[in-house]
Design a protein around this motif. Structure first.
Motif, PDB file in Angstrom:
ATOM      1  N   LYS A 216      15.932  50.313  41.338  1.00  0.00           N
ATOM      2  CA  LYS A 216      15.777  48.894  41.024  1.00  0.00           C
ATOM      3  C   LYS A 216      16.933  48.122  41.640  1.00  0.00           C
ATOM      4  O   LYS A 216      18.072  48.566  41.623  1.00  0.00           O
ATOM      5  CB  LYS A 216      15.752  48.667  39.519  1.00  0.00           C
ATOM      6  CG  LYS A 216      14.449  49.032  38.885  1.00  0.00           C
ATOM      7  CD  LYS A 216      14.401  48.570  37.459  1.00  0.00           C
ATOM      8  CE  LYS A 216      13.056  48.952  36.857  1.00  0.00           C
ATOM      9  NZ  LYS A 216      12.959  48.538  35.470  1.00  0.00           N
TER      10      LYS A 216
ATOM     11  N   ASP B 151      11.594  46.546  42.132  1.00  0.00           N
ATOM     12  CA  ASP B 151      11.456  47.954  41.773  1.00  0.00           C
ATOM     13  C   ASP B 151      10.807  48.678  42.943  1.00  0.00           C
ATOM     14  O   ASP B 151       9.623  48.497  43.222  1.00  0.00           O
ATOM     15  CB  ASP B 151      10.604  48.095  40.522  1.00  0.00           C
ATOM     16  CG  ASP B 151      10.559  49.518  39.995  1.00  0.00           C
ATOM     17  OD1 ASP B 151      10.567  50.467  40.816  1.00  0.00           O
ATOM     18  OD2 ASP B 151      10.513  49.689  38.773  1.00  0.00           O
TER      19      ASP B 151
ATOM     20  N   ASP C  48      10.157  51.860  43.373  1.00  0.00           N
ATOM     21  CA  ASP C  48       9.186  52.894  43.026  1.00  0.00           C
ATOM     22  C   ASP C  48       7.804  52.304  42.778  1.00  0.00           C
ATOM     23  O   ASP C  48       6.794  52.894  43.140  1.00  0.00           O
ATOM     24  CB  ASP C  48       9.647  53.679  41.792  1.00  0.00           C
ATOM     25  CG  ASP C  48      10.866  54.538  42.081  1.00  0.00           C
ATOM     26  OD1 ASP C  48      11.045  54.958  43.246  1.00  0.00           O
ATOM     27  OD2 ASP C  48      11.658  54.763  41.147  1.00  0.00           O
ATOM     28  N   GLU C  49       7.771  51.138  42.164  1.00  0.00           N
ATOM     29  CA  GLU C  49       6.488  50.507  41.833  1.00  0.00           C
ATOM     30  C   GLU C  49       6.089  49.406  42.818  1.00  0.00           C
ATOM     31  O   GLU C  49       5.002  48.855  42.720  1.00  0.00           O
ATOM     32  CB  GLU C  49       6.558  49.931  40.416  1.00  0.00           C
ATOM     33  CG  GLU C  49       6.736  51.000  39.361  1.00  0.00           C
ATOM     34  CD  GLU C  49       6.742  50.417  37.952  1.00  0.00           C
ATOM     35  OE1 GLU C  49       6.362  49.253  37.776  1.00  0.00           O
ATOM     36  OE2 GLU C  49       7.128  51.157  37.031  1.00  0.00           O
ATOM     37  N   HIS C  50       6.982  49.087  43.738  1.00  0.00           N
ATOM     38  CA  HIS C  50       6.754  47.992  44.699  1.00  0.00           C
ATOM     39  C   HIS C  50       6.398  46.694  43.973  1.00  0.00           C
ATOM     40  O   HIS C  50       5.424  46.025  44.287  1.00  0.00           O
ATOM     41  CB  HIS C  50       5.671  48.356  45.719  1.00  0.00           C
ATOM     42  CG  HIS C  50       6.213  49.133  46.866  1.00  0.00           C
ATOM     43  ND1 HIS C  50       6.480  50.464  46.776  1.00  0.00           N
ATOM     44  CD2 HIS C  50       6.565  48.757  48.120  1.00  0.00           C
ATOM     45  CE1 HIS C  50       6.953  50.901  47.928  1.00  0.00           C
ATOM     46  NE2 HIS C  50       7.024  49.886  48.760  1.00  0.00           N
ATOM     47  N   THR C  51       7.214  46.352  42.972  1.00  0.00           N
ATOM     48  CA  THR C  51       6.986  45.128  42.226  1.00  0.00           C
ATOM     49  C   THR C  51       8.220  44.241  42.304  1.00  0.00           C
ATOM     50  O   THR C  51       9.343  44.725  42.458  1.00  0.00           O
ATOM     51  CB  THR C  51       6.682  45.415  40.741  1.00  0.00           C
ATOM     52  OG1 THR C  51       7.743  46.209  40.194  1.00  0.00           O
ATOM     53  CG2 THR C  51       5.355  46.117  40.569  1.00  0.00           C
TER      54      THR C  51
ATOM     55  N   GLU D  60       5.928  38.225  37.426  1.00  0.00           N
ATOM     56  CA  GLU D  60       5.667  39.030  38.622  1.00  0.00           C
ATOM     57  C   GLU D  60       5.294  38.136  39.804  1.00  0.00           C
ATOM     58  O   GLU D  60       4.513  37.202  39.686  1.00  0.00           O
ATOM     59  CB  GLU D  60       4.544  40.037  38.379  1.00  0.00           C
ATOM     60  CG  GLU D  60       4.366  40.988  39.552  1.00  0.00           C
ATOM     61  CD  GLU D  60       3.444  42.156  39.263  1.00  0.00           C
ATOM     62  OE1 GLU D  60       3.350  43.033  40.132  1.00  0.00           O
ATOM     63  OE2 GLU D  60       2.835  42.197  38.187  1.00  0.00           O
TER      64      GLU D  60
END
Length: 77
Positions: free
Chosen positions: A2, A11, A13-16, A23
């Protein structure tokens, strides 16, 4: 992985991406470019450096395509 800068949270890992807990919808390429740039805040990247990393080697896309993505990111934030 992150990355937090002020009220922006990315993030890997989550591509957010979240800004003020809201969001932000980003394409994979937009996310990757933003994450790269924010991971190295004191480094300047050329268009070609970004293209070499985030576009296929055999792409016929012009280096100015990076400008389009930067404009999209600015609009979203």
């Amino acid at each position: 992985k992150k990355l937090e800068i002020g009220s922006l949270v990315l993030d890997a890992d989550e591509h957010t991406a979240y800004l003020n807990d809201e969001e932000i919808n980003l394409t994979k390429r937009e996310f990757n470019i933003l994450y790269k740039l924010l991971s190295y805040p004191k480094k300047t990247f050329t268009r070609m450096q970004l293209m070499d990393e985030f576009w296929d080697a055999d792409t016929e896309t012009a280096p100015r395509a990076v400008d389009v993505y930067m404009t999209k990111l600015r609009d979203k934030f």
